[in-house]
Design an enzyme around this catalytic site. Structure first.
Site: not given
Lengths: 357, 357
Positions: A229, A135, A240, A233, A236, A215, A113, A255, A225, A177
């Site tokens: 935020r 993230k 993506h 994207n 993306h 960022k 956990r 990427h 998000e 980025e």
């Protein structure tokens, strides 16, 4: 240098030194488990190995690359942690690029956990992107980052000496980025970045903190998000999908290369549907083409690309959610485009192939 | 009834009514995904089915029982969520016992990096234990709850009408946690509980809120189990090991049955190493034996039991961490016992077999 604004992100720039590890020691963890991949074990671990003098030290290596960023690899890492006697009061040290940072952070956050973890990102992409914002996760069901959690490391140490170990293509990937951060939030920075043509002579000690800062400010305002935020994207939604699609083909796409193509297409949609001017669009298009060249997106892949976009985490309902540009330095979140517009963006992008030949 | 103290746990007792679902509707989730197992689909879903009138509703069923509380089942649930178009703005409704609550809460908390979830616990164990405190997860590497996260549901609705659907053995299993809460924190409650012999005539509308309240107060003080929350582990160091061991045998042992045996043994260790008096120990021993009977722990299983205890999440370093009793109603956390004492506790427990014949 530590960023001047006090906030929950403990990000430090500069050489990873003994003083930094002394701080870690002062936290009195029962042990340290270091995550590396084959590359960072060879190229990056030597820079910090002499500081890893905790009496209970475990080094766990995994195979590098997006194809290994999955639950199968997680299970190997968790098993090795149990076998190595890792307890709740241990700290994980994650030394690697974006894939390793995302995956090992997730593994640490779910082991018994959750145990504390520290990130030492070693690629430009990880330094400017993955290391800020909490993230974490892995790919699942052929969807990028579709499983994971939000969780913050106890600290992020950004040392640009690690970048020397990277191939040029990897640097170029991460640079996408850096460009994105400028495009969504800082028009002045976008102006300066366009002057950069040769990535071997960049002063990273200035550029990385500036990019991270953009960022960081966005994420501090909206950690989960729900709103602003989403501006991160940009590029993306299509990017993506392209990245996921190429993962299953022979042709490997990094990427940043996928995102660069995605940003051209989403800038084109911004010009079609939002207020981006044609001249600003053309500057974006030509800069990305100059740095990243061009990928042909086959018509036969369109259905799969749309299926991937439809299953994107960013969507509510069944609409495909985009972040567009109002102008360089200003993003528009929660924009929607239908399949005809998106297809025309891809076809427009494909038409640029000749221009780069 | 809502608990009088304002806190982050939104726990409501009483019938699950349309009004409760009206509150859920007011949150305007994009969809509801309901997790059930074979049993709760048949026995519990009918009580709330008429309120499930969201236009985007997905019901996902999994096989019941601890043996299915693993990553394999999680992968089936995640896949069905993706196939069903579940998005980030959906809410999960978890209708089931402890296994389903722990696992589906973990599945929701990691799907697309986490969606909201609501718990409707349907067993006594889940109502008094799993539903409070944000512990979510699954078993891995033959270790109970060894992977997971801490995360709180948006609400917990505790409706004791669901208990009518349970076999007597299941009620008795959950009751072990009710007894534990009294033993670690409320001597008066322990006095009252000892008068309960017939579990078919208990007034749950009083007993459940009282028991939940003990756990809630402990967890609010120490959400991440750094200190006082460990008091809830009384009986669980040996109890969990026994439960894991029996999972791999033909003889099925319920959680509460394993924990009841664990509490006898750990009370005995409390008498040996701490300040629990022999008369208080004997009251504990005789009450548990009366309700739960006796399990024989074979000498041939000792090595495996110790391996399981050594790998317990609760341990730092290699020492086996116990919560003991100073007296009924007062727990001592972070106590340690070596193998000889633990073995003698198991042998002492085994010697009680005759007494119950």
């Amino acid at each position: 240098m530590t960023l001047p604004v006090a906030d929950k992100y403990n990000i430090e720039f500069g050489d990873v030194t003994r003083a930094k590890f002394d701080w870690l020691k002062s936290k009195e963890y029962a042990g340290w488990v270091v995550f590396v991949d084959t590359n960072t074990r060879r190229d990056c671990l030597p820079l910090i190995e002499k500081f890893l003098d905790h009496p209970r030290l475990l080094i766990i290596e995994c195979a590098p690359g997006e194809l290994n960023k999955n639950l199968g690899t997680c299970q190997e890492l968790w098993s090795q942690m149990f076998d190595g006697g890792v307890g709740r009061r241990w700290c994980a040290i994650c030394l690697g690029g974006g894939v390793l940072e995302d995956m090992s952070g997730f593994v640490a956050s779910t082991f018994k956990r959750g145990i504390d973890f520290l990130q030492i990102p070693t690629t430009l992409l990880a330094q400017v992107d993955s290391s800020v914002g909490g993230k974490l996760g892995v790919d699942f069901y052929e969807l990028k980052n579709s499983l994971g959690v939000f969780n913050d490391p106890i600290a992020v140490w950004i040392d640009h000496r690690f970048l020397r170990t990277l191939p040029a293509r990897e640097i170029r990937s991460g640079f996408a980025e850096v460009i994105k951060h400028a495009l969504i939030a800082d028009a002045g920075q976008w102006g300066r970045i366009q002057k950069i043509i040769d990535l071997t002579v960049v002063d990273w000690s200035e550029l990385i903190p500036a990019s991270v800062n953009i960022k960081r400010e966005v994420v501090l305002e909206d950690p989960f998000e729900r709103g602003v935020r989403k501006s991160l994207n940009f590029g993306h939604t299509i990017g993506h999908a392209i990245e996921s699609y190429f993962l299953e083909t022979e042709q490997r796409l990094f990427h940043g290369e996928a995102i660069a193509a995605g940003m051209i297409m989403e800038a084109w949609i911004s010009y079609q549907l939002a207020t981006l001017t044609v001249s600003d669009y053309q500057l974006i298009e030509s800069y990305f083409l100059k740095l990243y060249g061009h990928q042909v997106i086959l018509e036969s892949s369109f259905d799969q690309l749309f299926a991937l976009m439809a299953n994107d985490k960013k969507n509510d309902d069944h609409r495909i959610n985009f972040t567009l540009l109002a102008e360089p330095g200003r993003a528009l979140i929660n924009q929607f485009a239908g399949r005809p517009v998106i297809e025309s963006a891809i076809r427009h992008y494909n038409s640029l192939a000749v221009a780069t030949e």
